[in-house]
Design a protein around this motif. Structure first.
Motif, mmCIF file in Angstrom:
data_model
loop_
_atom_site.group_PDB
_atom_site.id
_atom_site.type_symbol
_atom_site.label_atom_id
_atom_site.label_comp_id
_atom_site.label_asym_id
_atom_site.label_seq_id
_atom_site.Cartn_x
_atom_site.Cartn_y
_atom_site.Cartn_z
ATOM 1 N N LYS A 22 8.966 65.507 -35.555
ATOM 2 C CA LYS A 22 9.316 66.874 -35.966
ATOM 3 C C LYS A 22 10.654 66.916 -36.683
ATOM 4 C CE LYS A 22 6.595 69.617 -32.893
ATOM 5 N NZ LYS A 22 6.325 71.003 -32.840
ATOM 6 N N ALA A 23 11.608 66.100 -36.216
ATOM 7 C CA ALA A 23 12.918 66.047 -36.866
ATOM 8 C C ALA A 23 12.781 65.540 -38.295
ATOM 9 C CB ALA A 23 13.865 65.149 -36.074
ATOM 10 N N ARG A 24 11.961 64.519 -38.486
ATOM 11 C CA ARG A 24 11.749 63.996 -39.842
ATOM 12 C C ARG A 24 11.102 65.040 -40.741
ATOM 13 N NH1 ARG A 24 9.880 58.049 -37.941
ATOM 14 N NH2 ARG A 24 11.954 57.159 -37.845
ATOM 15 N N GLU A 25 10.123 65.792 -40.202
ATOM 16 C CA GLU A 25 9.485 66.860 -40.981
ATOM 17 C C GLU A 25 10.501 67.930 -41.360
ATOM 18 O OE1 GLU A 25 6.243 68.456 -38.751
ATOM 19 O OE2 GLU A 25 5.252 66.507 -38.568
ATOM 20 N N LEU A 26 11.354 68.298 -40.404
ATOM 21 C CA LEU A 26 12.374 69.316 -40.651
ATOM 22 C C LEU A 26 13.354 68.861 -41.723
ATOM 23 C CD1 LEU A 26 13.616 72.037 -39.790
ATOM 24 C CD2 LEU A 26 14.973 70.752 -38.150
ATOM 25 N N ILE A 27 13.770 67.607 -41.645
ATOM 26 C CA ILE A 27 14.701 67.066 -42.640
ATOM 27 C C ILE A 27 14.067 67.090 -44.018
ATOM 28 C CG2 ILE A 27 15.860 64.958 -43.402
ATOM 29 C CD1 ILE A 27 16.262 64.350 -40.374
ATOM 30 N N ALA A 28 12.803 66.672 -44.105
ATOM 31 C CA ALA A 28 12.109 66.656 -45.394
ATOM 32 C C ALA A 28 11.970 68.071 -45.952
ATOM 33 C CB ALA A 28 10.740 66.010 -45.250
ATOM 34 N N SER A 29 11.611 69.038 -45.114
ATOM 35 C CA SER A 29 11.451 70.410 -45.600
ATOM 36 C C SER A 29 12.788 70.997 -46.052
ATOM 37 C CB SER A 29 10.817 71.291 -44.521
ATOM 38 O OG SER A 29 11.702 71.474 -43.451
#
Length: 105
Positions: A88-95
């Motif tokens: 989820k952290a990686r998704e948040l960073i990408a978004s």
């Protein structure tokens, strides 16, 4: 209240534990980060999350090089939900990166 909760407990350079009292509502004394507020800006939060994920990945690679086998994905004592948190952290960073790029254009 246990002995370790009465004091800061941070490791000192001599290898012992800090015997100062923690700040109210915190676990550490003022000298060992008890007064820290953590990241406040979105960029600071992004940096914190990316450091967490990169640091974990580097640790995992070092353990694999040393020959540790983590059958089932995680060593004992590691929270099972950590892989979901990291994803989820990686998704948040990408978004957030996409949002910043869109704002700059």
């Amino acid at each position: 209240m246990g002995y370790e909760q009465l004091f800061c407990g941070a490791r000192t350079r001599s290898g012992g534990r800090c015997l100062r009292y923690p700040l109210e509502g915190k676990r550490r004394c003022k000298l060992h980060g008890g007064a820290s507020t953590g990241p406040r800006t979105p960029e600071g939060r992004d940096n914190s999350l990316s450091t967490l994920t990169n640091g974990h990945q580097q640790w995992y690679e070092r353990m694999k090089e040393r020959g540790y086998l983590f059958r089932g994905g995680w060593p004992k004592g590691m929270p099972r939900c950590l892989d979901r948190i990291i994803a989820k952290a990686r998704e948040l960073i990408a978004s957030r990166k996409h949002e910043r790029a869109a704002r700059k254009e």
